[in-house]
Design a protein around this motif. Structure first.
Motif, mmCIF file in Angstrom:
data_model
loop_
_atom_site.group_PDB
_atom_site.id
_atom_site.type_symbol
_atom_site.label_atom_id
_atom_site.label_comp_id
_atom_site.label_asym_id
_atom_site.label_seq_id
_atom_site.Cartn_x
_atom_site.Cartn_y
_atom_site.Cartn_z
ATOM 1 N N PHE A 8 0.510 14.659 -62.996
ATOM 2 C CA PHE A 8 0.664 13.206 -62.914
ATOM 3 C C PHE A 8 0.132 12.568 -64.189
ATOM 4 O O PHE A 8 -1.004 12.836 -64.606
ATOM 5 C CB PHE A 8 -0.086 12.646 -61.705
ATOM 6 N N ASP A 9 0.949 11.734 -64.797
ATOM 7 C CA ASP A 9 0.568 11.053 -66.033
ATOM 8 C C ASP A 9 -0.219 9.790 -65.685
ATOM 9 O O ASP A 9 0.355 8.784 -65.266
ATOM 10 C CB ASP A 9 1.819 10.690 -66.838
ATOM 11 N N LYS A 10 -1.533 9.838 -65.828
ATOM 12 C CA LYS A 10 -2.360 8.699 -65.423
ATOM 13 C C LYS A 10 -2.125 7.465 -66.298
ATOM 14 O O LYS A 10 -2.512 6.357 -65.917
ATOM 15 C CB LYS A 10 -3.840 9.061 -65.405
ATOM 16 N N LYS A 11 -1.470 7.644 -67.438
ATOM 17 C CA LYS A 11 -1.157 6.486 -68.273
ATOM 18 C C LYS A 11 -0.227 5.517 -67.552
ATOM 19 O O LYS A 11 -0.209 4.322 -67.841
ATOM 20 C CB LYS A 11 -0.513 6.938 -69.586
ATOM 21 N N THR A 12 0.544 6.036 -66.602
ATOM 22 C CA THR A 12 1.468 5.165 -65.861
ATOM 23 C C THR A 12 0.718 4.207 -64.932
ATOM 24 O O THR A 12 1.304 3.248 -64.427
ATOM 25 C CB THR A 12 2.455 6.002 -65.025
ATOM 26 N N LEU A 13 -0.570 4.455 -64.718
ATOM 27 C CA LEU A 13 -1.374 3.601 -63.842
ATOM 28 C C LEU A 13 -1.954 2.397 -64.574
ATOM 29 O O LEU A 13 -2.566 1.527 -63.954
ATOM 30 C CB LEU A 13 -2.525 4.413 -63.223
ATOM 31 N N GLY A 14 -1.743 2.349 -65.892
ATOM 32 C CA GLY A 14 -2.310 1.245 -66.667
ATOM 33 C C GLY A 14 -3.795 1.446 -66.900
ATOM 34 O O GLY A 14 -4.268 2.570 -67.071
ATOM 35 N N ASN A 15 -4.561 0.358 -66.871
ATOM 36 C CA ASN A 15 -6.006 0.430 -67.097
ATOM 37 C C ASN A 15 -6.685 1.082 -65.893
ATOM 38 O O ASN A 15 -6.658 0.548 -64.783
ATOM 39 C CB ASN A 15 -6.569 -0.979 -67.313
ATOM 40 N N THR A 16 -7.282 2.230 -66.115
ATOM 41 C CA THR A 16 -7.893 2.974 -65.009
ATOM 42 C C THR A 16 -9.420 2.896 -65.013
ATOM 43 O O THR A 16 -10.077 3.625 -64.279
ATOM 44 C CB THR A 16 -7.476 4.450 -65.073
ATOM 45 N N SER A 17 -9.988 1.992 -65.792
ATOM 46 C CA SER A 17 -11.451 1.939 -65.927
ATOM 47 C C SER A 17 -12.163 1.548 -64.638
ATOM 48 O O SER A 17 -13.355 1.831 -64.481
ATOM 49 C CB SER A 17 -11.831 0.961 -67.047
ATOM 50 N N ASP A 18 -11.455 0.894 -63.712
ATOM 51 C CA ASP A 18 -12.102 0.459 -62.475
ATOM 52 C C ASP A 18 -11.914 1.441 -61.321
ATOM 53 O O ASP A 18 -12.374 1.194 -60.204
ATOM 54 C CB ASP A 18 -11.598 -0.925 -62.062
ATOM 55 N N PHE A 19 -11.244 2.562 -61.566
ATOM 56 C CA PHE A 19 -11.128 3.583 -60.525
ATOM 57 C C PHE A 19 -12.484 4.254 -60.308
ATOM 58 O O PHE A 19 -13.245 4.470 -61.256
ATOM 59 C CB PHE A 19 -10.097 4.646 -60.917
ATOM 60 N N LEU A 20 -12.794 4.602 -59.074
ATOM 61 C CA LEU A 20 -14.045 5.284 -58.780
ATOM 62 C C LEU A 20 -14.038 6.670 -59.411
ATOM 63 O O LEU A 20 -12.976 7.272 -59.597
ATOM 64 C CB LEU A 20 -14.246 5.406 -57.267
ATOM 65 N N PRO A 21 -15.209 7.187 -59.781
ATOM 66 C CA PRO A 21 -15.272 8.499 -60.432
ATOM 67 C C PRO A 21 -14.572 9.579 -59.607
ATOM 68 O O PRO A 21 -14.752 9.677 -58.396
ATOM 69 C CB PRO A 21 -16.778 8.770 -60.516
ATOM 70 N N GLY A 22 -13.761 10.366 -60.290
ATOM 71 C CA GLY A 22 -13.108 11.482 -59.636
ATOM 72 C C GLY A 22 -11.925 11.131 -58.779
ATOM 73 O O GLY A 22 -11.399 11.990 -58.055
ATOM 74 N N SER A 23 -11.439 9.882 -58.849
ATOM 75 C CA SER A 23 -10.347 9.477 -57.958
ATOM 76 C C SER A 23 -8.958 9.645 -58.580
ATOM 77 O O SER A 23 -7.955 9.311 -57.958
ATOM 78 C CB SER A 23 -10.533 8.025 -57.508
ATOM 79 N N ILE A 24 -8.901 10.160 -59.798
ATOM 80 C CA ILE A 24 -7.624 10.525 -60.422
ATOM 81 C C ILE A 24 -7.761 11.960 -60.907
ATOM 82 O O ILE A 24 -8.676 12.277 -61.666
ATOM 83 C CB ILE A 24 -7.276 9.614 -61.614
ATOM 84 N N SER A 25 -6.870 12.825 -60.455
ATOM 85 C CA SER A 25 -6.930 14.222 -60.878
ATOM 86 C C SER A 25 -5.718 14.550 -61.733
ATOM 87 O O SER A 25 -4.873 13.696 -62.003
ATOM 88 C CB SER A 25 -6.989 15.147 -59.664
ATOM 89 N N GLU A 26 -5.628 15.769 -62.139
ATOM 90 C CA GLU A 26 -4.521 16.206 -62.991
ATOM 91 C C GLU A 26 -3.178 16.091 -62.281
ATOM 92 O O GLU A 26 -2.156 15.845 -62.909
ATOM 93 C CB GLU A 26 -4.754 17.659 -63.421
#
Length: 351
Positions: free
Chosen positions: A105-123
């Motif tokens: 999953f390309d996390k860049k498609t989520l836009g600004n991810t700075s407010d996601f909780l730690p560990g809530s986006i994986s590869e």
């Protein structure tokens, strides 16, 4: 011809549609999604599926399961994935990614991810929500309210049946905490043969009184039917029973075991593009906040919190009053040890 196209665009815009929407409608997909069903699936339909369909024209065909990777593995071996989107517990998300069962999953498609909780986006996946395994009881049937995980194991003070998910996960952790292990030491203890033995010994003390369930919707039903006096349950299922079905149930938050739930796209999914677009749409701060309107699961993005009604926050696992002695599930531990402990658990059940 240009004039005609321009007129069509103008007419569509006036009706609230765009050329992209028209193209999407012609190419509408039916996304095959598997979830844990019940109240969570119903909430997901209201908060996410229906708005996404209204926006894109894509439909959803839902199927329920109770976790595990067996069917996903079989699909991969047959090179015939029939699911486009899968709802996963953390250890399954880790294992599925490691085994190549999920697309990256390309996390860049989520836009600004700075407010996601730690560990809530994986590869390979993105967290859909924060949920907890808790236990609940019927306030109309117990004169003295249980308040600790120890009470769940106390058959003398609280006689009667206990509902539990037919899995060692959480059961083992609870057994150790009820036996005096501090939450922060649970996985260190469970990583030893002596710790595993200790957990099973504690479970032995209530084994004859356990009613096992396998689907999340069964837990509140067992309580409603009077088949058990207390039951392990997903917090959202109990909240749904209280607010929608007006059941007199109460959650005991002590030793709640919390975790993320994940969205992943199976490798080779036929409608993978549509599924990935759905993941992006369902993980905006507003979309996360919308889920909490329908079920008491918390958002994995900090920016979603201000968009949730303050009264509703009190029903969520991460509310300060509920989060006094929690345990975050150690997904890495279960990813490494699930097979061995599951094998022993099955043998224990058969004894």
């Amino acid at each position: 011809m240009k004039t005609n196209r321009s007129m069509i665009r103008t007419a569509l815009a006036a009706c609230g549609f765009g050329v992209v929407a028209m193209t999407g409608a012609h190419a509408a997909d039916t996304i095959s999604v598997v979830t844990f069903g019940g109240a969570y699936e119903a909430a997901a339909k209201k908060a996410w599926f229906e708005p996404f369909t209204a926006k894109t024209g894509d439909q959803f065909a839902t199927e329920s399961y109770d976790g595990g990777l067996a069917k996903l593995q079989a699909m991969e071996q047959a090179k015939n994935p029939t699911w486009d989107l899968i709802d996963l517990e953390t250890n399954d998300a880790i294992n599925a990614c490691d085994e190549g069962l999920l697309e990256k999953f390309d996390k860049k498609t989520l836009g600004n991810t700075s407010d996601f909780l730690p560990g809530s986006i994986s590869e390979c996946a993105v967290a859909a929500m924060v949920w907890s395994t808790v236990y609940a009881y019927d306030t109309s049937k117990l004169k003295t309210a249980p308040t600790t995980i120890g009470d769940f194991f106390d058959l003398k003070k609280y006689p009667g049946k206990r509902g539990m998910r037919k899995s060692p996960k959480v059961a083992m952790e609870w057994a150790l905490i009820a036996d005096g292990v501090a939450p922060q030491d649970v996985y260190k203890t469970l990583a030893t043969p002596a710790g595993v033995d200790r957990a099973f010994r504690k479970l032995d003390t209530i084994k004859p009184n356990i009613v096992w369930w396998e689907a999340g919707a069964q837990a509140p039903q067992l309580l409603a039917d009077g088949a058990v006096v207390m039951t392990q349950a997903y917090n959202g299922r109990i909240d749904d029973a209280v607010h929608k079905d007006k059941k007199p149930f109460k959650v005991v938050w002590d030793a709640q075991v919390y975790d993320y739930e994940w969205w992943g796209v199976p490798a080779g999914a036929k409608h993978g593009d549509a599924a990935r677009k759905f993941i992006v749409a369902s993980t905006t701060p507003q979309a996360y906040a919308d889920l909490s309107k329908y079920i008491a699961y918390a958002p994995p993005r900090k920016d979603a919190i201000p968009q949730i009604d303050k009264a509703r926050l009190n029903d969520l696992p991460t509310a300060p009053a509920n989060f006094k002695r929690p345990l975050q599930i150690d997904a890495a531990f279960w990813a490494d040890n699930a097979d061995a402990i599951n094998k022993r658990f099955q043998n224990w059940l058969a004894q």
